[in-house]
Design a protein around this motif. Sequence first.
Motif, short mmCIF file in Angstrom:
data_model
loop_
_atom_site.label_atom_id
_atom_site.label_comp_id
_atom_site.label_asym_id
_atom_site.label_seq_id
_atom_site.Cartn_x
_atom_site.Cartn_y
_atom_site.Cartn_z
N ARG A 149 0.89 -1.34 0.05
CA ARG A 149 0.02 -0.01 0.17
C ARG A 149 0.84 1.03 0.11
NH1 ARG A 149 -3.12 -3.34 3.25
NH2 ARG A 149 -5.01 -3.82 2.65
N GLY A 150 0.52 2.41 -0.70
CA GLY A 150 1.07 3.61 -1.01
C GLY A 150 1.04 4.33 0.51
N PRO A 151 2.05 5.20 0.47
CA PRO A 151 2.04 6.35 1.77
C PRO A 151 0.54 6.86 2.18
CG PRO A 151 3.95 6.42 0.34
CD PRO A 151 3.01 5.67 -0.66
N GLY A 152 -0.20 7.00 0.99
CA GLY A 152 -1.48 7.88 1.44
C GLY A 152 -2.46 7.02 2.37
N GLY A 156 -5.29 7.67 5.04
CA GLY A 156 -6.81 7.32 4.73
C GLY A 156 -7.17 6.03 5.63
N ALA A 157 -6.59 5.15 5.93
CA ALA A 157 -7.00 3.74 6.32
C ALA A 157 -7.46 4.23 7.69
CB ALA A 157 -5.74 2.93 6.66
N GLY A 170 -1.50 -3.86 9.22
CA GLY A 170 -0.75 -4.52 8.15
C GLY A 170 0.29 -3.48 7.64
N ILE A 171 -0.30 -2.16 7.46
CA ILE A 171 0.86 -1.31 6.80
C ILE A 171 2.24 -1.09 7.85
CG2 ILE A 171 1.45 1.13 6.47
CD1 ILE A 171 -1.71 1.47 5.66
N ALA A 172 1.86 -1.05 9.34
CA ALA A 172 2.98 -1.10 10.23
C ALA A 172 3.83 -2.40 10.32
CB ALA A 172 2.42 -0.94 11.63
#
Length: 291
Positions: A149-152, A156-157, A170-172
């Motif tokens: 996933r991109g930085p945005g 937004g999540a 998940g991003i972390a």
Amino acid sequence: MLCTNCRRQTATDGDGRCVACLSTKSQPYAAPSHGQEPGLTPVVRAPAPLVLLSPVGLGRAVMVLLGVVALADVAVIAAVLDVRALFEPLADGDFPAITQAEAERADSFMLLTSTLQLTAYVATAVVFVIWFHRVRTIAGVLAPDLLTRGPGWTIGAWFIPVANLWIPRGIAAEVWTASRSSPYASATSEPRTPVNLWWAGFLVTWFATRFADRRYSDAQEPDEIVSATGLLVGAAAVDIAAAAFAIHFVHRLTAMQRARAEERAAAWRTGQPPAGATPTGQETPVPPMPQ
């Protein structure tokens, strides 16, 4: 004879340039492109060097604000216990004389600490999201093929109902893996335990606080109020633990990224292959991040 550089004025020196070209020390003439003045040398700019903003300062700010949140939780516990002390005798069947001044003081203390707690929450959330976006950006340079996933999404999540219960985690986790000293090796070193503890603390606090607040708002009888105050104290205690887990997570991830950036920058300065090279061998030089 025309000037060999601008082709507009008469040449005056031995190499065939005019006075104007000699005074400006212009470079050899290049044919003008569409819309360009004749006789002007096109300027070719070098691409801007890659600059990464350090997450260290933001990480420290997040950790300080998390500490403020924990202190606000302690103040909330004190205020809740003050309210409990007023209503506990009533719940036991006693009828002590509670003055109007005591009731107003307890209510004012509760309102003040709740406001401080909310303010600390909002300030911490804003700075944390900024830090979260920055470490995701850096991870995209350290190991871009490990990120889905991109930085945005780091912003937004949090605003997607239901999905915000797992997407940020998940991003972390991906950022943690990309920031390890050996991101493509086994996860036996630098495991994701700080990520999991942070996220578990966040979820438990989120649900516990909302459940306790609802019970306290709906409480009418003294025994219901006393029971709700116990839930509020428990939720605040869980939030203190969650703040400690979050501080540990932010500290570890920030330190990992700084170490990786300094290691890779040193490797590129010395001309050696960067540590933790991707399987394809395609690496982006990472400049040292400022303090």
